[in-house]
Design an enzyme around this catalytic site. Structure first.
Site, PDB file in Angstrom:
ATOM      1  N   ARG A   1      85.305  60.897  31.104  1.00 54.24           N
ATOM      2  CA  ARG A   1      83.889  61.036  30.758  1.00 54.24           C
ATOM      3  C   ARG A   1      83.480  62.487  30.559  1.00 54.24           C
ATOM      4  NH1 ARG A   1      83.679  57.016  34.835  1.00 54.24           N
ATOM      5  NH2 ARG A   1      83.231  58.618  36.372  1.00 54.24           N
TER       6      ARG A   1
ATOM      7  N   THR B   1      96.192  58.495  27.715  1.00 47.91           N
ATOM      8  CA  THR B   1      95.676  57.380  26.918  1.00 47.91           C
ATOM      9  C   THR B   1      95.533  57.829  25.471  1.00 47.91           C
ATOM     10  OG1 THR B   1      94.448  56.580  28.846  1.00 47.91           O
ATOM     11  CG2 THR B   1      93.813  55.699  26.688  1.00 47.91           C
TER      12      THR B   1
ATOM     13  N   GLY C   1      78.104  65.831  34.928  1.00 44.44           N
ATOM     14  CA  GLY C   1      78.391  64.413  34.741  1.00 44.44           C
ATOM     15  C   GLY C   1      78.325  63.967  33.300  1.00 44.44           C
TER      16      GLY C   1
ATOM     17  N   LYS D   1      81.277  74.652  44.741  1.00 42.18           N
ATOM     18  CA  LYS D   1      81.062  73.283  44.242  1.00 42.18           C
ATOM     19  C   LYS D   1      81.211  72.267  45.374  1.00 42.18           C
ATOM     20  CE  LYS D   1      80.561  70.095  41.004  1.00 42.18           C
ATOM     21  NZ  LYS D   1      81.140  68.858  41.467  1.00 42.18           N
TER      22      LYS D   1
ATOM     23  N   GLU E   1      74.527  67.362  47.691  1.00 38.70           N
ATOM     24  CA  GLU E   1      74.217  66.192  46.849  1.00 38.70           C
ATOM     25  C   GLU E   1      74.236  64.907  47.675  1.00 38.70           C
ATOM     26  OE1 GLU E   1      77.036  64.008  43.764  1.00 38.70           O
ATOM     27  OE2 GLU E   1      76.356  65.940  42.985  1.00 38.70           O
TER      28      GLU E   1
END
Length: 345
Positions: free
Chosen positions: A10, A32, A122, A189, A196
């Site tokens: 993603r 893939t 994201g 991070k 988060e």
């Protein structure tokens, strides 16, 4: 600038798209084949394997990895014999910062540079950009600046922090920052993700309290195993959670992007029936807690948020059975059947 990208999930795929749109040249590889072919149709240069991937990169090579933390060392072991002194490996996933320190030392012995990039954004990063926390070789980071500047969100419409000029020039306002030596990017991070967890838990718990505001309307059992609800007339509110989330988004001190996403989810389905409530963790919360223990920093909120994720996956079943066993043993207390809502039925 030319960049090689391994891992076209993603985030990896959308990072490539953002780079290509800005005129960068991207060589891509993924196990893939369909993922590679999809980006070739969008002007990326595909490759059939690791050796083909390396052959298509011009020295000095810059290879960005967007693979799961558990696959990073294996991927580096495949790549490093094919790379030359002066080439740079970038890990943009969620690796443990201590692993970065070890990798950097190991690769430096072969003349290879290593940069760790904690990447946040994201699935929305393609349009919004990615916030990047960077660690590693300063020279390599400087050479990669065109890539970071493209991937980052830029200043957008976020108001400037008063007095920020006193800190001197920085890329922080653009959405990326060189935080320090190897591991510093993933260290920052890691804590970002720990925070988060805590923020998400706070929203979820608070909204659940509001949802329970109608409990005074419910018929409650009258027995030794059920705590009576005193003053049920105090809990007769049918709170519209979707509208509460929406009003909180506008001028509230707890407004945030996470709240935006929460509001969208509640508008879509106020009961969230699509979800079973099993919440995963990818390691950063655990590592944040370990760092806090090592350095003596109390972080009860972040710790509780991680433990709640463990419980959500059924990891507390055995200890809860023991509690029931002890209650039965000392007081003859029989377990009550779970309600359908709490049993997952």
């Amino acid at each position: 600038m030319q960049l090689g990208m391994i891992g076209l999930g993603r985030m990896g795929a959308n990072m490539v798209r953002r780079l290509i749109r800005a005129g960068h040249e991207c060589v891509v590889y993924d196990r893939t084949r369909e993922s590679v072919e999809a980006l070739v149709r969008e002007r990326a240069m595909g490759s059939s394997g690791i050796e083909d991937f390396i052959a298509k990169l011009r020295p000095p090579r810059f290879v960005w990895l967007m693979v799961p933390a558990a696959a990073v060392d294996e991927t580096i072991d495949q790549l490093s014999p094919l790379l030359a002194a002066g080439d740079t490996l970038i890990d943009g996933g969620n690796s443990y910062y201590i692993d970065d320190i070890a990798r950097s030392k190991r690769l430096a012995g072969r003349g290879l540079r290593y940069v760790d990039v904690g990447t946040s954004g994201g699935v929305w990063g393609l349009e919004r950009g990615y916030c990047m926390m960077i660690g590693g070789d300063q020279g390599a980071v400087r050479q990669l600046d065109p890539v970071f500047a493209t991937l980052a969100p830029g200043p957008s419409d976020v108001p400037r922090t008063p007095g920020i000029d006193r800190l001197g020039p920085s890329t922080a306002e653009q959405g990326y920052l060189h935080c320090g030596a190897s591991g510093a990017g993933h260290f920052v991070k890691m804590v970002h993700n720990g925070i988060e967890y805590g923020l998400m838990a706070a929203y979820a718990e608070g909204l659940d309290v509001l949802r329970a505001g109608k409990s005074g309307k419910d018929t409650r059992a009258v027995d030794a195993e059920t705590t009576p609800l005193r003053d049920p007339e105090h809990y007769r509110y049918d709170i519209d959670l979707a509208r509460v989330a929406e009003v909180w988004r506008r001028g509230s001190v707890i407004a945030s992007w996470l709240l935006d996403l929460t509001a969208t989810a509640l508008v879509t389905d106020a009961e969230l029936k699509e979800f079973a409530g099993r919440v995963s963790d990818s390691g950063e919360g655990r590592w944040t807690i370990k760092a806090a223990i090592d350095t003596g920093v109390p972080i009860p909120v972040l710790t509780a948020a991680l433990y709640e994720r463990f419980s959500s996956r059924g990891n507390a079943v055995f200890q809860n059975r023991l509690l029931s066993a002890m209650r039965l043993g000392f007081g003859g207390h029989l377990e009550k059947a779970a309600s359908p809502e709490h049993s997952g039925e």
